[in-house]
Design an enzyme around this catalytic site. Structure first.
Site, PDB file in Angstrom:
ATOM      1  N   GLU A 103     -28.148  46.251 -28.586  1.00  0.00           N
ATOM      2  CA  GLU A 103     -29.325  46.800 -27.908  1.00  0.00           C
ATOM      3  C   GLU A 103     -28.896  47.282 -26.529  1.00  0.00           C
ATOM      4  O   GLU A 103     -28.354  46.505 -25.734  1.00  0.00           O
ATOM      5  CB  GLU A 103     -30.461  45.784 -27.792  1.00  0.00           C
ATOM      6  CG  GLU A 103     -31.690  46.403 -27.140  1.00  0.00           C
ATOM      7  CD  GLU A 103     -32.980  45.618 -27.342  1.00  0.00           C
ATOM      8  OE1 GLU A 103     -33.967  45.943 -26.662  1.00  0.00           O
ATOM      9  OE2 GLU A 103     -33.000  44.691 -28.181  1.00  0.00           O
ATOM     10  N   GLU A 155     -27.652  45.439 -20.248  1.00  0.00           N
ATOM     11  CA  GLU A 155     -28.731  45.661 -19.285  1.00  0.00           C
ATOM     12  C   GLU A 155     -28.163  45.533 -17.866  1.00  0.00           C
ATOM     13  O   GLU A 155     -27.685  44.470 -17.493  1.00  0.00           O
ATOM     14  CB  GLU A 155     -29.852  44.640 -19.495  1.00  0.00           C
ATOM     15  CG  GLU A 155     -30.960  44.697 -18.466  1.00  0.00           C
ATOM     16  CD  GLU A 155     -31.609  46.069 -18.391  1.00  0.00           C
ATOM     17  OE1 GLU A 155     -31.605  46.645 -17.292  1.00  0.00           O
ATOM     18  OE2 GLU A 155     -32.101  46.559 -19.424  1.00  0.00           O
ATOM     19  N   ASP A 180     -34.318  54.713 -19.462  1.00  0.00           N
ATOM     20  CA  ASP A 180     -34.755  55.410 -18.249  1.00  0.00           C
ATOM     21  C   ASP A 180     -34.927  56.890 -18.574  1.00  0.00           C
ATOM     22  O   ASP A 180     -33.979  57.553 -18.990  1.00  0.00           O
ATOM     23  CB  ASP A 180     -33.713  55.219 -17.151  1.00  0.00           C
ATOM     24  CG  ASP A 180     -34.222  55.636 -15.782  1.00  0.00           C
ATOM     25  OD1 ASP A 180     -35.010  56.603 -15.708  1.00  0.00           O
ATOM     26  OD2 ASP A 180     -33.825  55.012 -14.788  1.00  0.00           O
ATOM     27  N   ARG A 200     -43.412  44.220 -22.784  1.00  0.00           N
ATOM     28  CA  ARG A 200     -44.349  44.394 -21.681  1.00  0.00           C
ATOM     29  C   ARG A 200     -44.226  45.791 -21.088  1.00  0.00           C
ATOM     30  O   ARG A 200     -45.230  46.420 -20.746  1.00  0.00           O
ATOM     31  CB  ARG A 200     -44.090  43.336 -20.606  1.00  0.00           C
ATOM     32  CG  ARG A 200     -45.150  43.337 -19.503  1.00  0.00           C
ATOM     33  CD  ARG A 200     -44.944  42.203 -18.546  1.00  0.00           C
ATOM     34  NE  ARG A 200     -43.699  42.344 -17.803  1.00  0.00           N
ATOM     35  CZ  ARG A 200     -43.370  41.586 -16.765  1.00  0.00           C
ATOM     36  NH1 ARG A 200     -44.186  40.618 -16.377  1.00  0.00           N
ATOM     37  NH2 ARG A 200     -42.230  41.761 -16.135  1.00  0.00           N
TER      38      ARG A 200
END
Length: 219
Positions: free
Chosen positions: A51, A76, A125, A200
């Site tokens: 991921e 990340e 992004d 979220r």
């Protein structure tokens, strides 16, 4: 060129600081130039997923919990996201997640060829201004890095809520010729896939269109 901006955000909470200090080395993939041994990294796992840009880690943690036989690598660059991933790993008692707190591309280059069974690029992004589009992750050169690392028949999922990125990314994937778009009807990209986990960030609806999901099979 980096496909993300600054790596800091809101200050970490005391608990997050403790997790970073005490647990990051346990779950972080070591830096270096040498090839990765995924079988050694994930003993006994039957498949390996990637991921890229896991954000708050909700999707990655849920997928890892639902697929205990899969080793999942999450990339990340944002520290808050890494801290949230560490919290999720500890709370869910997972042994099948490793994190890379930096740009995904150098890590992908270290992976063996044809090692990945699945990859996720979810709500990256969008770099919405036209002059920023060159910073978007999904470009022809990125696909040239990623494709050799995926097994024939492996799956890749891309999602975004920015129309220009959706159009550009789909054209990039389809034009490449090595990524077979699996949509059979509009619902296949307009509706969340059955195994999708809403995050979220996704729920905030910050983009200029409803979320779309593009699933591809590797040729």
């Amino acid at each position: 060129m980096r496909s993300f901006g600054r790596t800091g955000g809101r200050p970490l909470s005391p608990r997050q600081k403790t997790l970073m200090a005490e647990k990051l080395d346990t779950y972080r993939i070591a830096e270096g130039d040498g090839p990765l041994d995924l079988c050694a990294m994930f003993p006994g796992k039957e498949a390996f997923w990637l991921e890229i840009g896991f954000g708050g880690a909700e999707h990655m943690i849920a997928q890892a919990a639902q697929n205990p036989d899969v080793g999942i690598i999450g990339c990340e660059p944002f520290l808050e996201g890494i801290a949230k991933a560490l919290g999720g790993i500890e709370e869910t008692d997972l042994n099948n997640v490793r994190v890379w707190p930096d740009d995904a591309r150098p890590l992908i280059a270290r992976m063996p060829d044809q090692c990945l069974d699945r990859a996720f690029v979810l709500f990256p992004d969008p770099w919405p201004k036209r002059r920023q589009h060159k910073r978007r992750l999904v470009q022809a050169d990125f696909l040239s890095i990623l494709h050799p690392k995926m097994k024939p028949g492996a799956r890749l999922r891309f999602a975004t809520d920015v129309k220009s990125y959706a159009d550009e990314a789909l054209l990039t994937f389809v034009s490449d010729g090595r990524f077979e778009w699996l949509a059979a009807s509009p619902d296949d990209w307009r509706c969340p896939p059955q195994d999708h986990v809403t995050t979220r960030y996704e729920s905030k609806r910050l983009g200029d269109c409803k979320p779309v999901w593009f699933d591809f099979r590797i040729r």
